[in-house]
Motif scaffolding. Structure first.
Motif, PDB file in Angstrom:
ATOM      1  N   SER A 542       0.728  -1.102  -0.030  1.00  0.00           N
ATOM      2  CA  SER A 542      -0.004   0.022  -0.048  1.00  0.00           C
ATOM      3  C   SER A 542       0.786   1.402   0.005  1.00  0.00           C
ATOM      4  O   SER A 542       0.665   2.153  -0.662  1.00  0.00           O
ATOM      5  CB  SER A 542      -1.003  -0.013   1.213  1.00  0.00           C
ATOM      6  N   TYR A 543       2.000   1.182   0.770  1.00  0.00           N
ATOM      7  CA  TYR A 543       2.996   2.340   0.679  1.00  0.00           C
ATOM      8  C   TYR A 543       3.625   2.649  -0.790  1.00  0.00           C
ATOM      9  O   TYR A 543       3.797   3.705  -1.136  1.00  0.00           O
ATOM     10  CB  TYR A 543       3.911   2.015   1.725  1.00  0.00           C
ATOM     11  N   LEU A 544       4.134   1.312  -1.333  1.00  0.00           N
ATOM     12  CA  LEU A 544       4.490   1.527  -2.814  1.00  0.00           C
ATOM     13  C   LEU A 544       3.339   1.933  -3.802  1.00  0.00           C
ATOM     14  O   LEU A 544       3.595   2.941  -4.397  1.00  0.00           O
ATOM     15  CB  LEU A 544       4.916   0.383  -3.234  1.00  0.00           C
ATOM     16  N   TRP A 545       2.144   1.828  -3.305  1.00  0.00           N
ATOM     17  CA  TRP A 545       1.069   1.822  -4.371  1.00  0.00           C
ATOM     18  C   TRP A 545       1.011   3.392  -4.416  1.00  0.00           C
ATOM     19  O   TRP A 545       0.585   4.097  -5.642  1.00  0.00           O
ATOM     20  CB  TRP A 545      -0.087   1.383  -3.743  1.00  0.00           C
ATOM     21  N   GLU A 546       0.897   4.265  -3.340  1.00  0.00           N
ATOM     22  CA  GLU A 546       0.789   5.615  -3.103  1.00  0.00           C
ATOM     23  C   GLU A 546       2.253   6.304  -3.176  1.00  0.00           C
ATOM     24  O   GLU A 546       2.310   7.656  -3.057  1.00  0.00           O
ATOM     25  CB  GLU A 546       0.017   5.979  -2.186  1.00  0.00           C
ATOM     26  N   GLY A 547       3.382   5.638  -3.577  1.00  0.00           N
ATOM     27  CA  GLY A 547       4.764   5.977  -3.551  1.00  0.00           C
ATOM     28  C   GLY A 547       5.368   6.523  -2.276  1.00  0.00           C
ATOM     29  O   GLY A 547       6.462   7.324  -2.461  1.00  0.00           O
ATOM     30  N   ALA A 552       7.797   2.654   3.235  1.00  0.00           N
ATOM     31  CA  ALA A 552       7.729   1.236   2.933  1.00  0.00           C
ATOM     32  C   ALA A 552       9.245   0.764   3.041  1.00  0.00           C
ATOM     33  O   ALA A 552       9.196  -0.272   3.657  1.00  0.00           O
ATOM     34  CB  ALA A 552       7.607   1.195   1.372  1.00  0.00           C
ATOM     35  N   ASP A 553      10.259   1.531   3.038  1.00  0.00           N
ATOM     36  CA  ASP A 553      11.631   1.146   3.335  1.00  0.00           C
ATOM     37  C   ASP A 553      11.566   0.889   4.849  1.00  0.00           C
ATOM     38  O   ASP A 553      12.052  -0.325   5.327  1.00  0.00           O
ATOM     39  CB  ASP A 553      12.561   2.207   3.177  1.00  0.00           C
ATOM     40  N   SER A 554      11.161   1.807   5.730  1.00  0.00           N
ATOM     41  CA  SER A 554      11.228   1.472   7.116  1.00  0.00           C
ATOM     42  C   SER A 554      10.225   0.373   7.706  1.00  0.00           C
ATOM     43  O   SER A 554      10.768  -0.528   8.633  1.00  0.00           O
ATOM     44  CB  SER A 554      10.668   2.783   7.915  1.00  0.00           C
ATOM     45  N   LEU A 555       9.214  -0.151   6.827  1.00  0.00           N
ATOM     46  CA  LEU A 555       8.490  -1.058   7.187  1.00  0.00           C
ATOM     47  C   LEU A 555       9.047  -2.442   6.930  1.00  0.00           C
ATOM     48  O   LEU A 555       8.980  -3.460   7.631  1.00  0.00           O
ATOM     49  CB  LEU A 555       6.873  -1.084   6.918  1.00  0.00           C
ATOM     50  N   LEU A 556       9.351  -2.455   5.676  1.00  0.00           N
ATOM     51  CA  LEU A 556       9.585  -3.840   4.872  1.00  0.00           C
ATOM     52  C   LEU A 556      11.339  -4.185   5.369  1.00  0.00           C
ATOM     53  O   LEU A 556      11.286  -5.476   5.536  1.00  0.00           O
ATOM     54  CB  LEU A 556       9.926  -3.681   3.407  1.00  0.00           C
ATOM     55  N   GLN A 557      12.022  -3.369   6.166  1.00  0.00           N
ATOM     56  CA  GLN A 557      13.636  -3.833   6.224  1.00  0.00           C
ATOM     57  C   GLN A 557      13.310  -4.719   7.358  1.00  0.00           C
ATOM     58  O   GLN A 557      13.948  -5.723   7.565  1.00  0.00           O
ATOM     59  CB  GLN A 557      14.223  -2.575   6.749  1.00  0.00           C
TER      60      GLN A 557
END
Length: 890
Positions: A542-547, A552-557
């Motif tokens: 969802s973060y990547l969806w809206e740019g 996204a980086d801080s969540l996915l790491q």
């Protein structure tokens, strides 16, 4: 000095002579002596089994300290080093390192006091000097007990100007636990010394360059498990091949060669009894002392495991307390030896393993051993009890598929929970069509209730997601959207994940995150649980969806790091999280990290990844190739994406591949090629085989408009580009694809500027402001190189900057900067000498740090004097700072 004393000193010279640093070693930033993790410790203990690079690390640290002008004393310990000889060696080490021939004359030229008195004299003399000394003691495990006690005495009584670094095997006990506990001694253990994936990639690239790709290097890393000696042996095998590319294209030949070298090294020091013990327990994937005792029928299994794990790299501690695992290569060799045992002994060992594991609730592993032992009914019963949990709680699709190939069809129909596990597994893979047939078999069973029908709807809706049919997903999900008749907390979490994904498809990423946050929180055992990780994936998407790439980086790491520990690096979920994270870090301008994330994962995504994750992985890799100037590689990747879309019947991936190809050719203004590709897109969009639904068409039509805009730009039809770009921008905004919307705004601004419209620059400034707020560093350069150059020109000093920080240029590739020395070129060695001159090091000290003679350093200094038109060493440093060759600070 007597002849005997001179001979003794000559004998000691070999002990205090440091080794050379190997040519292909890399400096790992986290293991530099200057790293913050080692600051403030007067002593450091490096403790690991053979092959972990302890001596190499000491040699690198020695050069690092020498380059800073520190006096370094080196000592290689030996079994005959009693305390008296140890004190003499220490004195000679400082004498050699400091260049002070008078140091330690009492210890070296007179009768050495016995016991600890010699160490006391050495410490006292060292404390009176004005030297900062770093003492390196290698192979401290070779010292006799009395000398180990003397070394511990030295650590406890070290003066402030002494720092000590000791390397030893794990069986070396120095009795300094109190120093470690009170923060006076740092410990470097095997886990720290193992190579991490990015370090292996750097090492392979530095040695072989483009001849070995990242996928092969990642497989090499997995094969050796980061064991430093194993990595070096693998690289030697590659280097010896007549054709390095052919040798590493498939890892079979490399694996065979490594199996001839690494197991021999790992097992060479094992006693026959220990080797037999290791052979019998090699059938176990995970080792526990009590389990090993039951299987091998030995009472001292716990003591053996502790000793073998301490003395050899064969056994590696896991995250599960007392549990260990065996090195993969060694386990395979020992299993071959186990296969040579009599059949009755093999069956009994497997039966004992099955009984022990079943009693402790590890049913799936118990079932495997029971099946090998010939206990088929017990194996099938254990499978039915464990397989559903394997997929729902742990995501072990591979385990389910293995059992699917082994279970007879009649057994499947007798066991509905096995059918459910198989249906769940197939629905989240490229075999999503097969999932429907298993659902039919489930619903054909008697006593089907609403909860089971709802679960079957979840299975089929998941299959629709992997089939990239969002409209069918909505059709299956919506009837059960409110108040699902489910009680299992795992299924409720799955339903919450699907509800969040449904909101995302409607173009509402914020609502998707809210739905995910409001999901029920069940007890999923240790960690977040497999289905909970799917929730993290959806939030990241969802973060990547809206740019929002920063979020996204801080969540996915952390999500990816945790998934890799629990599920494995090449599990489907780990690979999908890595694809999303690679896209985020690429957008943030970290291409090296993106490449490491995707190494040796593309094949997993091709067969079992979400279409969105697969698309992001291919697109990121293609854009990295374009940024590196490897257009042929980018074309190959995009052709591969088209092929995967055809093989998995995912037409959106084929459209996205064509759009990326249009983007790539528009960068070179290849108008005819872009027109041809757009015609292919239009023909595909008119085909009857495409999904007709609103949700599917919405995202693809926006991509089609983007391609048409690029084709007009390639033809330099600036007016003609405005309408398709505006239309696509409206569609992207409707479904909140903000990154795509920013790209379309930038292209529109670029076209308007080429039409001499005044609003073009204003629109570009606004777009740059949006990109900066989202953390999108690459968006303009990826859109078109001329757009990126224009953005940097607008943000340059002298113009009115955007409200936020100016957009930085992408970090790779970096254009070479002009040399500030007006044509004067310094060699790498001269620059290294210049750095050390700035630290006021003498020629002799510089020679030691660079491992060359003093004459060579004088030659380099002479060249620097001539090139920088200086008369003295001090003038060289001053002129170098003026010309920008050195930092302004000393």
């Amino acid at each position: 000095m007597t002849r005997e004393a001179g001979s003794a000193n000559d004998d000691l010279l070999l002990k205090v002579s440091p080794p050379r640093v190997q040519r292909h070693l890399i400096s790992r930033p986290r293991l530099l002596a200057s790293d913050a993790a080692f600051h403030g410790f007067p002593a450091i203990l490096i403790q690991a089994p053979a092959g972990f690079g302890k001596t190499s690390l000491l040699a690198q640290w020695r050069l690092e300290h020498l380059s800073h002008g520190v006096v370094v004393a080196w000592l290689t310990a030996q079994p005959r080093d009693n305390p008296e000889r140890l004190a003499q060696a220490l004195a000679l080490a400082v004498r050699q390192g400091a260049g002070r021939p008078g140091f330690g004359h009492v210890l070296l030229d007179a009768v050495v006091p016995s016991g600890l008195e010699g160490i006391t004299i050495w410490l006292a003399e060292l404390a009176q000097t004005a030297l900062d000394v770093v003492l390196f003691v290698d192979e401290a495990n070779s010292l006799p007990p009395a000398s180990r006690e003397a070394l511990a005495y030295l650590l406890r009584n070290a003066p402030p100007n002494l720092r000590t670094v000791i390397a030893a095997r794990p069986d070396c006990h120095l009795d300094i636990d109190d120093l470690i506990a009170y923060g006076q001694c740092a410990v470097v253990d095997p886990a720290m010394l193992r190579f991490r994936l990015n370090e292996t990639l750097e090492l392979v690239q530095g040695r072989f360059g483009a001849r070995v790709d990242n996928d092969t290097a990642a497989r090499l890393h997995e094969l050796t498990e980061g064991w430093p000696l194993g990595v070096q042996l693998a690289l030697t095998v590659i280097a010896r091949g007549a054709d390095a590319r052919a040798d590493v294209a498939g890892m079979a030949a490399l694996g065979g060669a490594l199996r001839d070298h690494i197991p021999a090294l790992l097992l060479s020091n094992l006693e026959p009894e220990d080797r037999e013990f290791a052979t019998r327990i090699s059938i176990l994937d995970h080792l526990h002392p009590e389990l090993c005792r039951a299987v091998a029928q030995v009472d001292d299994a716990a003591e053996r495991l502790v000793r073998l794990g301490r003395d050899t790299p064969v056994f590696v501690a896991s995250e599960q307390g007392e549990w260990l695992r065996m090195h993969m290569l060694v386990r395979d060799v020992l299993r071959q030896a186990f296969a040579g045992l009599p059949a009755s002994q093999r069956a009994e060992a497997h039966a004992r393993a099955a009984g022990w594991l079943a009693e402790r609730g590890q049913l799936e592993q118990a079932a495997r051993h029971a099946l090998v032992a010939g206990q088929t009914e017990k194996a099938y019963e254990l499978t039915e009890r464990s397989l559903y949990e394997s997929i729902m709680a742990h995501g072990r699709q591979g385990v389910v598929l293995e059992w699917l190939n082994q279970l007879p069809a009649a057994e499947l129909d007798r066991r509905p929970r096995v059918l459910l596990a198989v249906a769940w597994t197939l629905s989240t893979s490229e075999r999503h069509d097969d999932a429907g047939r298993y659902v039919e078999r489930i619903l054909a069973q008697p006593d089907v209730n609403d909860a089971l029908r709802c679960e079957c709807a979840l299975i089929l809706s998941g299959a629709a997601v992997f089939a990239d049919d969002p409209d069918r997903f909505a059709l299956l999900h919506d009837p059960w959207a409110e108040s699902p008749p489910l009680r299992d907390p795992l299924l409720l979490q799955v339903h919450a994940n699907r509800t969040a994904y449904r909101s995302l498809l409607e173009g509402d990423p914020a609502m998707a995150r809210l739905r995910q946050q409001q999901s029920p929180r069940g007890d999923f055992g240790s960690g977040l649980g497999y289905v909970g990780r799917w929730g993290e994936l959806i939030i990241g998407l969802s973060y990547l969806w809206e740019g929002q790439v920063q979020l996204a980086d801080s969540l996915l790491q952390p999500a990816l790091a945790s998934a890799e520990v629990e599920l494995g690096r090449r599990s489907r979920l780990s690979c999908m999280l890595a694809a999303l994270l690679a896209s985020a870090v690429w957008e943030r301008g970290r291409p090296g990290e993106a490449a490491a994330l995707l190494a040796d994962r593309l094949d997993v995504l091709e067969h079992g990844g979400l279409p969105e994750a697969l698309l992001l992985a291919y697109r990121t890799m293609a854009r990295m190739a374009m940024a590196d100037g490897a257009e042929h590689r980018a074309m190959e990747l995009l052709a591969g994406l088209d092929a995967v879309g055809t093989a998995r019947a995912l037409p959106r991936l084929r459209v996205a591949s064509l759009v990326e190809q249009v983007r790539m050719h528009a960068r070179r203004y290849r108008a005819q090629t872009c027109r041809t590709l757009c015609e292919r897109i239009e023909a595909m969009m008119k085909g009857d085989e495409l999904p007709p639904g609103r949700l599917w068409r919405g995202s693809v039509v926006a991509l089609q408009g983007l391609a048409q805009g690029y084709a007009a730009i390639a033809a330099r039809d600036w007016r003609g580009a405005l309408e398709p770009l505006a239309r696509a921008g409206t569609l992207a905004q409707q479904i909140r694809l903000e990154r795509l919307h920013i790209e379309l705004l930038a292209l529109r601004a670029f076209a308007l500027d080429r039409c001499s419209e005044m609003e073009g620059e204003a629109l570009m400034r606004e777009t740059m402001d949006l990109a900066a707020s989202y953390g999108l560093v690459r968006v303009f350069d990826d859109a078109h190189p001329d757009v990126g150059q224009w953005a940097r020109a607008i943000a340059a000093p002298g113009d009115s900057p955007p409200r936020r920080a100016p957009l930085p240029a992408p970090p790779e590739p970096v254009a070479p900067r002009p040399d500030p020395t007006r044509g004067t070129v310094l060699t790498p060695k001269e620059r290294e000498v210049l750095d050390m001159l700035a630290r006021n090091l003498s020629n002799k000290e510089i020679g030691r740090a660079m491992q060359v003679g003093e004459t060579t350093i004088k030659w380099h200094v002479k060249n620097l004097l001539a090139k920088l038109d200086a008369g003295t060493r001090k003038e060289v440093v001053v002129r170098a700072r003026i010309l920008g060759l050195l930092q302004s600070s000393a």
